[in-house]
Design a protein around this motif. Structure first.
Motif, PDB file in Angstrom:
ATOM      1  N   ALA A  36      -1.346  64.961  30.252  1.00 39.53           N
ATOM      2  CA  ALA A  36      -2.763  65.234  30.476  1.00 39.53           C
ATOM      3  C   ALA A  36      -3.596  64.430  29.492  1.00 39.53           C
ATOM      4  CB  ALA A  36      -3.057  66.724  30.316  1.00 39.53           C
ATOM      5  N   GLY A  37      -4.661  63.799  30.012  1.00 43.63           N
ATOM      6  CA  GLY A  37      -5.560  63.034  29.163  1.00 43.63           C
ATOM      7  C   GLY A  37      -6.959  63.639  29.173  1.00 43.63           C
ATOM      8  N   PHE A  38      -7.602  63.669  27.998  1.00 42.63           N
ATOM      9  CA  PHE A  38      -8.948  64.221  27.866  1.00 42.63           C
ATOM     10  C   PHE A  38      -9.779  63.322  26.953  1.00 42.63           C
ATOM     11  CE2 PHE A  38      -6.137  67.825  28.574  1.00 42.63           C
ATOM     12  CZ  PHE A  38      -6.807  68.562  29.540  1.00 42.63           C
ATOM     13  N   ASN A  39     -11.073  63.435  27.075  1.00 41.49           N
ATOM     14  CA  ASN A  39     -11.987  62.867  26.106  1.00 41.49           C
ATOM     15  C   ASN A  39     -12.380  63.979  25.146  1.00 41.49           C
ATOM     16  OD1 ASN A  39     -12.124  60.175  27.079  1.00 41.49           O
ATOM     17  ND2 ASN A  39     -13.485  60.852  28.722  1.00 41.49           N
ATOM     18  N   VAL A  40     -12.007  63.839  23.884  1.00 39.52           N
ATOM     19  CA  VAL A  40     -12.146  64.906  22.899  1.00 39.52           C
ATOM     20  C   VAL A  40     -13.165  64.499  21.839  1.00 39.52           C
ATOM     21  CG1 VAL A  40     -10.925  66.344  21.223  1.00 39.52           C
ATOM     22  CG2 VAL A  40      -9.754  65.561  23.293  1.00 39.52           C
ATOM     23  N   LEU A 100      -4.166  61.622  24.888  1.00 33.37           N
ATOM     24  CA  LEU A 100      -3.148  61.906  25.929  1.00 33.37           C
ATOM     25  C   LEU A 100      -1.979  62.636  25.285  1.00 33.37           C
ATOM     26  CD1 LEU A 100      -2.282  61.221  28.963  1.00 33.37           C
ATOM     27  CD2 LEU A 100      -0.885  59.430  27.919  1.00 33.37           C
ATOM     28  N   LYS A 101      -1.415  63.611  26.006  1.00 35.64           N
ATOM     29  CA  LYS A 101      -0.252  64.339  25.494  1.00 35.64           C
ATOM     30  C   LYS A 101       0.593  64.859  26.646  1.00 35.64           C
ATOM     31  CE  LYS A 101       1.171  68.121  22.438  1.00 35.64           C
ATOM     32  NZ  LYS A 101       0.730  69.258  21.587  1.00 35.64           N
ATOM     33  N   ARG A 102       1.888  64.885  26.433  1.00 37.87           N
ATOM     34  CA  ARG A 102       2.768  65.545  27.412  1.00 37.87           C
ATOM     35  C   ARG A 102       2.618  67.047  27.234  1.00 37.87           C
ATOM     36  NH1 ARG A 102       8.216  64.432  25.896  1.00 37.87           N
ATOM     37  NH2 ARG A 102       8.394  66.550  25.092  1.00 37.87           N
ATOM     38  N   ILE A 117      -4.399  63.950  35.069  1.00 36.96           N
ATOM     39  CA  ILE A 117      -2.976  64.288  35.092  1.00 36.96           C
ATOM     40  C   ILE A 117      -2.148  63.073  35.489  1.00 36.96           C
ATOM     41  CG2 ILE A 117      -1.206  65.733  36.186  1.00 36.96           C
ATOM     42  CD1 ILE A 117      -2.988  67.323  34.396  1.00 36.96           C
ATOM     43  N   TRP A 118      -1.032  62.900  34.779  1.00 35.98           N
ATOM     44  CA  TRP A 118      -0.035  61.894  35.135  1.00 35.98           C
ATOM     45  C   TRP A 118       1.308  62.595  35.312  1.00 35.98           C
ATOM     46  CZ3 TRP A 118      -0.557  56.491  35.523  1.00 35.98           C
ATOM     47  CH2 TRP A 118      -1.800  55.972  35.124  1.00 35.98           C
ATOM     48  N   LEU A 119       2.090  62.173  36.307  1.00 31.29           N
ATOM     49  CA  LEU A 119       3.458  62.652  36.477  1.00 31.29           C
ATOM     50  C   LEU A 119       4.431  61.543  36.100  1.00 31.29           C
ATOM     51  CD1 LEU A 119       3.367  64.557  39.898  1.00 31.29           C
ATOM     52  CD2 LEU A 119       2.814  65.413  37.607  1.00 31.29           C
ATOM     53  N   ALA A 120       5.500  61.904  35.401  1.00 32.20           N
ATOM     54  CA  ALA A 120       6.560  60.955  35.049  1.00 32.20           C
ATOM     55  C   ALA A 120       7.874  61.501  35.580  1.00 32.20           C
ATOM     56  CB  ALA A 120       6.635  60.755  33.542  1.00 32.20           C
ATOM     57  N   LEU A 121       8.542  60.735  36.410  1.00 31.67           N
ATOM     58  CA  LEU A 121       9.800  61.171  37.028  1.00 31.67           C
ATOM     59  C   LEU A 121      10.923  61.197  36.001  1.00 31.67           C
ATOM     60  CD1 LEU A 121      11.255  61.898  39.704  1.00 31.67           C
ATOM     61  CD2 LEU A 121      11.721  59.454  39.980  1.00 31.67           C
ATOM     62  N   ARG A 122      11.681  62.287  35.996  1.00 35.64           N
ATOM     63  CA  ARG A 122      12.818  62.439  35.085  1.00 35.64           C
ATOM     64  C   ARG A 122      14.113  61.993  35.761  1.00 35.64           C
ATOM     65  NH1 ARG A 122      12.185  66.180  30.797  1.00 35.64           N
ATOM     66  NH2 ARG A 122      14.386  66.753  30.972  1.00 35.64           N
ATOM     67  N   PRO A 123      15.138  61.624  34.966  1.00 30.49           N
ATOM     68  CA  PRO A 123      16.442  61.308  35.558  1.00 30.49           C
ATOM     69  C   PRO A 123      16.997  62.506  36.317  1.00 30.49           C
ATOM     70  CG  PRO A 123      16.346  60.619  33.256  1.00 30.49           C
ATOM     71  CD  PRO A 123      15.127  61.452  33.504  1.00 30.49           C
ATOM     72  N   SER A 124      17.787  62.238  37.328  1.00 30.44           N
ATOM     73  CA  SER A 124      18.367  63.328  38.115  1.00 30.44           C
ATOM     74  C   SER A 124      19.418  64.105  37.336  1.00 30.44           C
ATOM     75  CB  SER A 124      18.988  62.768  39.400  1.00 30.44           C
ATOM     76  OG  SER A 124      19.955  61.780  39.086  1.00 30.44           O
ATOM     77  N   ALA A 125      19.971  63.486  36.280  1.00 27.03           N
ATOM     78  CA  ALA A 125      20.968  64.167  35.451  1.00 27.03           C
ATOM     79  C   ALA A 125      20.925  63.587  34.045  1.00 27.03           C
ATOM     80  CB  ALA A 125      22.372  64.003  36.040  1.00 27.03           C
ATOM     81  N   ALA A 157      14.433  64.197  26.065  1.00 25.89           N
ATOM     82  CA  ALA A 157      13.024  63.960  25.767  1.00 25.89           C
ATOM     83  C   ALA A 157      12.775  64.117  24.279  1.00 25.89           C
ATOM     84  CB  ALA A 157      12.138  64.932  26.553  1.00 25.89           C
ATOM     85  N   ASN A 158      11.872  63.293  23.741  1.00 27.59           N
ATOM     86  CA  ASN A 158      11.439  63.420  22.360  1.00 27.59           C
ATOM     87  C   ASN A 158      10.404  64.534  22.265  1.00 27.59           C
ATOM     88  OD1 ASN A 158      12.929  61.183  21.245  1.00 27.59           O
ATOM     89  ND2 ASN A 158      11.544  59.838  22.389  1.00 27.59           N
ATOM     90  N   PRO A 159      10.187  65.068  21.066  1.00 29.70           N
ATOM     91  CA  PRO A 159       9.146  66.097  20.912  1.00 29.70           C
ATOM     92  C   PRO A 159       7.787  65.554  21.347  1.00 29.70           C
ATOM     93  CG  PRO A 159      10.544  65.999  18.962  1.00 29.70           C
ATOM     94  CD  PRO A 159      10.917  64.819  19.806  1.00 29.70           C
ATOM     95  N   PRO A 160       6.973  66.365  22.017  1.00 31.64           N
ATOM     96  CA  PRO A 160       5.678  65.877  22.496  1.00 31.64           C
ATOM     97  C   PRO A 160       4.749  65.538  21.331  1.00 31.64           C
ATOM     98  CG  PRO A 160       5.820  68.245  22.753  1.00 31.64           C
ATOM     99  CD  PRO A 160       7.183  67.783  22.343  1.00 31.64           C
ATOM    100  N   SER A 161       3.950  64.503  21.511  1.00 34.34           N
ATOM    101  CA  SER A 161       2.998  64.089  20.482  1.00 34.34           C
ATOM    102  C   SER A 161       1.765  63.529  21.167  1.00 34.34           C
ATOM    103  CB  SER A 161       3.627  63.042  19.567  1.00 34.34           C
ATOM    104  OG  SER A 161       2.718  62.653  18.561  1.00 34.34           O
TER     105      SER A 161
END
Length: 266
Positions: free
Chosen positions: A154-158, A177-179, A226-234, A238-242
């Motif tokens: 999600a991205g915002f103007n803050v 922007l942040k996951r 909003i942005w969607l990012a496709l994850r691997p099927s298996a 993921a790294n910690p969100p930042s």
């Protein structure tokens, strides 16, 4: 009476009375066993039936009933089996309770109806389905499908905030922007009664989330991007969100320092 007293007054008489009593007892046992056997034959062979362990409320999905263990498999006589009683848990799939079912009651076909809402039938407790409109690029339209799993950004103007949460006078807004969610299941793309198309030309994407995530996602969709990012099927990791800003991306400023500049906590 006198005859009985004479019989038990001698050893031979006592033995005779005892023998007669034993014969009568044996005859009674034979009669009882024969009647019991007849009763079992009348009731039929033992069969398995699903019985409610707890109250099953009207509208409960069969999949939920199975996953929450709201029933138990019990053995009864065929003569006690109700018409349409379920013996196989798979019979609950794709069905919803048509009325309240109370503990101890057999689960029967009459208690259930076919589910016309596959989404509702798949949800349990705090799970929700939320639909958000996304364009082709932000929503990976054409590349994702039901069953895929995605991360959501999600991205915002803050604008900078004071300690009391009010905006700083004259503060300049900055893009952030942040996951905000990870490993979210896609239930449908372009689904729904409207065909999934919105007035803006975006496509509705249905996501399976919790009630709290649904609120956060609705807010982000209405007030940000909003942005969607496709994850691997298996084997997805993921790294910690930042947070991502111009400062973190181009200047290498630590996210915690950027957060403090906005008035956030480290």
């Amino acid at each position: 009476m006198e005859l009985a007293q004479r019989l038990i007054s001698t050893r031979r008489g006592t033995v005779l009375v005892a023998a007669i009593a034993a014969l009568l007892a044996g005859a009674m046992i034979l009669v009882y066993v024969d009647r019991y056997r007849t009763t079992l034959e009348t009731q039929g062979a033992p069969v398995t039936v699903l019985v409610a362990r707890h109250t099953i409320h009207k509208g409960s999905a069969g999949d939920v009933i199975a996953s929450k263990g709201l029933y138990t498999a019990t053995t009864i006589r065929e003569g006690q089996l109700l018409e349409g009683a379920f013996s196989d848990p798979s019979s609950l799939r794709g069905r919803v309770a048509a009325r309240d079912i109370y503990p101890g009651a057999q689960l029967t076909a009459a208690d259930f109806a076919s589910s016309n809402d596959a989404l509702a039938a798949s949800l349990t407790e705090v799970q929700r389905v939320v639909s958000i409109p996304l364009d082709a690029a932000h929503g990976l339209i054409g590349d994702i499908a039901a069953g895929d799993r995605v991360d959501i950004f999600a991205g915002f103007n803050v604008v900078p905030l004071r300690a009391d949460g009010t905006p700083v006078s004259g503060g300049q807004s900055r893009a952030v922007l942040k996951r905000i969610m990870a490993d979210i299941q896609v239930l449908g793309v372009g689904a729904g009664k409207s065909g999934g198309l919105t007035g803006s030309g975006a496509t509705n994407v249905q996501l399976k989330v919790t009630d709290e995530q649904a609120a956060n996602l609705a807010f982000a969709s209405d007030n940000g991007k909003i942005w969607l990012a496709l994850r691997p099927s298996a084997g997805a990791k993921a790294n910690p969100p930042s947070i991502v800003t111009v400062e973190t991306l181009l200047l290498g400023v630590r996210p915690v320092n950027v957060m403090r500049s906005f008035g956030g906590r480290s």
